[in-house]
Design a protein around this motif. Structure first.
Motif, PDB file in Angstrom:
ATOM      1  N   LYS A 214       0.845  -1.197   0.000  1.00  0.00           N
ATOM      2  CA  LYS A 214       0.000   0.000   0.000  1.00  0.00           C
ATOM      3  C   LYS A 214       0.876   1.240   0.000  1.00  0.00           C
ATOM      4  O   LYS A 214       2.030   1.207   0.419  1.00  0.00           O
ATOM      5  CB  LYS A 214      -0.914   0.005   1.222  1.00  0.00           C
ATOM      6  CG  LYS A 214      -1.959  -1.089   1.166  1.00  0.00           C
ATOM      7  CD  LYS A 214      -2.859  -1.059   2.362  1.00  0.00           C
ATOM      8  CE  LYS A 214      -3.852  -2.205   2.252  1.00  0.00           C
ATOM      9  NZ  LYS A 214      -4.351  -2.608   3.546  1.00  0.00           N
ATOM     10  N   VAL A 215       0.295   2.326  -0.486  1.00  0.00           N
ATOM     11  CA  VAL A 215       0.947   3.621  -0.469  1.00  0.00           C
ATOM     12  C   VAL A 215       0.091   4.537   0.404  1.00  0.00           C
ATOM     13  O   VAL A 215      -1.095   4.716   0.132  1.00  0.00           O
ATOM     14  CB  VAL A 215       1.087   4.198  -1.897  1.00  0.00           C
ATOM     15  CG1 VAL A 215       1.583   5.635  -1.849  1.00  0.00           C
ATOM     16  CG2 VAL A 215       2.019   3.327  -2.730  1.00  0.00           C
ATOM     17  N   HIS A 216       0.683   5.076   1.450  1.00  0.00           N
ATOM     18  CA  HIS A 216       0.010   6.002   2.365  1.00  0.00           C
ATOM     19  C   HIS A 216       0.509   7.399   2.007  1.00  0.00           C
ATOM     20  O   HIS A 216       1.697   7.675   2.116  1.00  0.00           O
ATOM     21  CB  HIS A 216       0.354   5.672   3.814  1.00  0.00           C
ATOM     22  CG  HIS A 216       0.018   4.265   4.202  1.00  0.00           C
ATOM     23  ND1 HIS A 216      -1.141   3.935   4.852  1.00  0.00           N
ATOM     24  CD2 HIS A 216       0.688   3.097   4.014  1.00  0.00           C
ATOM     25  CE1 HIS A 216      -1.166   2.626   5.060  1.00  0.00           C
ATOM     26  NE2 HIS A 216      -0.071   2.100   4.560  1.00  0.00           N
ATOM     27  N   LEU A 217      -0.417   8.280   1.566  1.00  0.00           N
ATOM     28  CA  LEU A 217       0.020   9.608   1.158  1.00  0.00           C
ATOM     29  C   LEU A 217      -0.759  10.696   1.880  1.00  0.00           C
ATOM     30  O   LEU A 217      -1.806  10.441   2.457  1.00  0.00           O
ATOM     31  CB  LEU A 217      -0.092   9.776  -0.360  1.00  0.00           C
ATOM     32  CG  LEU A 217      -1.466   9.650  -0.988  1.00  0.00           C
ATOM     33  CD1 LEU A 217      -2.017  11.016  -1.328  1.00  0.00           C
ATOM     34  CD2 LEU A 217      -1.364   8.819  -2.238  1.00  0.00           C
ATOM     35  N   MET A 218      -0.192  11.873   1.839  1.00  0.00           N
ATOM     36  CA  MET A 218      -0.744  13.058   2.515  1.00  0.00           C
ATOM     37  C   MET A 218      -0.789  12.853   4.037  1.00  0.00           C
ATOM     38  O   MET A 218      -1.659  13.399   4.734  1.00  0.00           O
ATOM     39  CB  MET A 218      -2.129  13.409   1.963  1.00  0.00           C
ATOM     40  CG  MET A 218      -2.129  13.735   0.468  1.00  0.00           C
ATOM     41  SD  MET A 218      -1.159  15.181   0.043  1.00  0.00           S
ATOM     42  CE  MET A 218      -2.286  16.487   0.450  1.00  0.00           C
ATOM     43  N   LEU A 219       0.171  12.101   4.552  1.00  0.00           N
ATOM     44  CA  LEU A 219       0.219  11.855   5.999  1.00  0.00           C
ATOM     45  C   LEU A 219       0.450  13.132   6.798  1.00  0.00           C
ATOM     46  O   LEU A 219       0.072  13.210   7.962  1.00  0.00           O
ATOM     47  CB  LEU A 219       1.286  10.812   6.325  1.00  0.00           C
ATOM     48  CG  LEU A 219       0.882   9.390   5.948  1.00  0.00           C
ATOM     49  CD1 LEU A 219       2.085   8.459   5.974  1.00  0.00           C
ATOM     50  CD2 LEU A 219      -0.214   8.877   6.858  1.00  0.00           C
ATOM     51  N   LYS A 220       1.018  14.122   6.161  1.00  0.00           N
ATOM     52  CA  LYS A 220       1.222  15.423   6.803  1.00  0.00           C
ATOM     53  C   LYS A 220      -0.115  16.003   7.284  1.00  0.00           C
ATOM     54  O   LYS A 220      -0.164  16.747   8.247  1.00  0.00           O
ATOM     55  CB  LYS A 220       1.891  16.361   5.803  1.00  0.00           C
ATOM     56  CG  LYS A 220       2.122  17.757   6.283  1.00  0.00           C
ATOM     57  CD  LYS A 220       2.812  18.573   5.205  1.00  0.00           C
ATOM     58  CE  LYS A 220       3.082  19.982   5.674  1.00  0.00           C
ATOM     59  NZ  LYS A 220       3.776  20.759   4.637  1.00  0.00           N
TER      60      LYS A 220
ATOM     61  N   PRO B 104       3.476  10.870  -3.698  1.00  0.00           N
ATOM     62  CA  PRO B 104       4.609  10.143  -4.278  1.00  0.00           C
ATOM     63  C   PRO B 104       4.826  10.616  -5.718  1.00  0.00           C
ATOM     64  O   PRO B 104       3.922  11.182  -6.326  1.00  0.00           O
ATOM     65  CB  PRO B 104       4.143   8.688  -4.253  1.00  0.00           C
ATOM     66  CG  PRO B 104       2.657   8.772  -4.352  1.00  0.00           C
ATOM     67  CD  PRO B 104       2.274  10.045  -3.627  1.00  0.00           C
ATOM     68  N   GLU B 105       6.015  10.375  -6.245  1.00  0.00           N
ATOM     69  CA  GLU B 105       6.258  10.702  -7.652  1.00  0.00           C
ATOM     70  C   GLU B 105       5.623   9.669  -8.575  1.00  0.00           C
ATOM     71  O   GLU B 105       5.237   9.976  -9.685  1.00  0.00           O
ATOM     72  CB  GLU B 105       7.760  10.796  -7.925  1.00  0.00           C
ATOM     73  CG  GLU B 105       8.374  12.038  -7.317  1.00  0.00           C
ATOM     74  CD  GLU B 105       9.822  12.239  -7.713  1.00  0.00           C
ATOM     75  OE1 GLU B 105      10.228  11.746  -8.788  1.00  0.00           O
ATOM     76  OE2 GLU B 105      10.535  12.891  -6.941  1.00  0.00           O
ATOM     77  N   GLU B 106       5.482   8.445  -8.086  1.00  0.00           N
ATOM     78  CA  GLU B 106       4.944   7.363  -8.904  1.00  0.00           C
ATOM     79  C   GLU B 106       3.431   7.521  -9.077  1.00  0.00           C
ATOM     80  O   GLU B 106       2.703   7.720  -8.116  1.00  0.00           O
ATOM     81  CB  GLU B 106       5.255   6.023  -8.230  1.00  0.00           C
ATOM     82  CG  GLU B 106       4.880   4.818  -9.037  1.00  0.00           C
ATOM     83  CD  GLU B 106       5.353   3.531  -8.369  1.00  0.00           C
ATOM     84  OE1 GLU B 106       5.944   2.705  -9.084  1.00  0.00           O
ATOM     85  OE2 GLU B 106       5.136   3.360  -7.152  1.00  0.00           O
ATOM     86  N   SER B 107       2.962   7.420 -10.319  1.00  0.00           N
ATOM     87  CA  SER B 107       1.538   7.555 -10.621  1.00  0.00           C
ATOM     88  C   SER B 107       0.795   6.261 -10.302  1.00  0.00           C
ATOM     89  O   SER B 107       1.407   5.216 -10.071  1.00  0.00           O
ATOM     90  CB  SER B 107       1.354   7.886 -12.108  1.00  0.00           C
ATOM     91  OG  SER B 107       1.750   6.766 -12.895  1.00  0.00           O
TER      92      SER B 107
END
Length: 165
Positions: free
Chosen positions: A122-128, A149-152
């Motif tokens: 999994k990719v967890h993003l916007m954790l900020k 992430p840079e990866e689409s």
């Protein structure tokens, strides 16, 4: 052959289908927009699909929300170009369309009725921007990002062998 995703709102006033090469629910977004629009667990999961294949029943029941964005990256309030489509009868979030990428539509995994493949990571993003009560369950091999992430979505599916031809 892309996977045909069938989705609906909770009250069944809106039903849709769309073809996807990227149907794996791997990307968890913790931003306040996603969390408050469709993320009861503190995040939302968007998929990728081909906008030209989107077919909708019950269009008259659709509403569109464009979020106001004001945060560290946007010090002055901006209106998002993303159009979050939802059912006006029951409030279910259905998909995101952004004219910046007119060939794509992003159905919310929560609205999909079709069985979806399980992600190998999994990719967890916007954790900020996650809420203070949210404790992400980060598994071995998962990736984490304060912002994006840079990866689409397509790149992730191809790298992990989950792309559906």
């Amino acid at each position: 052959m892309p996977l045909l995703l069938k989705g609906s709102c909770r009250c069944d006033a809106v039903r849709f289908e769309v073809e996807s090469h990227t149907p794996v629910p791997f990307m968890l977004c913790y931003c306040s927009i996603c969390r408050k629009q469709q993320g009861g667990g503190g995040f939302a999961i968007n998929l990728g699909a081909d906008f030209d294949t989107l077919k909708i029943k019950g269009k008259r029941n659709l509403g569109v929300y464009q979020a106001e964005i004001e945060d560290d990256e946007h010090p002055q309030c901006e209106i998002s170009s993303g159009e979050r489509n939802f059912c006006r009868k029951c409030g279910s979030a259905l998909w995101l369309y952004d004219p910046t990428w007119p060939e794509l539509v992003h159905p919310f995994a929560s609205a999909i009725d079709t069985d979806l493949p399980k992600p190998p990571e999994k990719v967890h993003l916007m954790l900020k921007y996650k809420a203070n009560w949210v404790e992400p369950e980060i598994g071995e091999g998962d990736r984490v990002f304060d912002i994006y992430p840079e990866e689409s979505i397509a790149g992730w599916h191809k790298r992990t062998g989950m792309w559906v031809d």
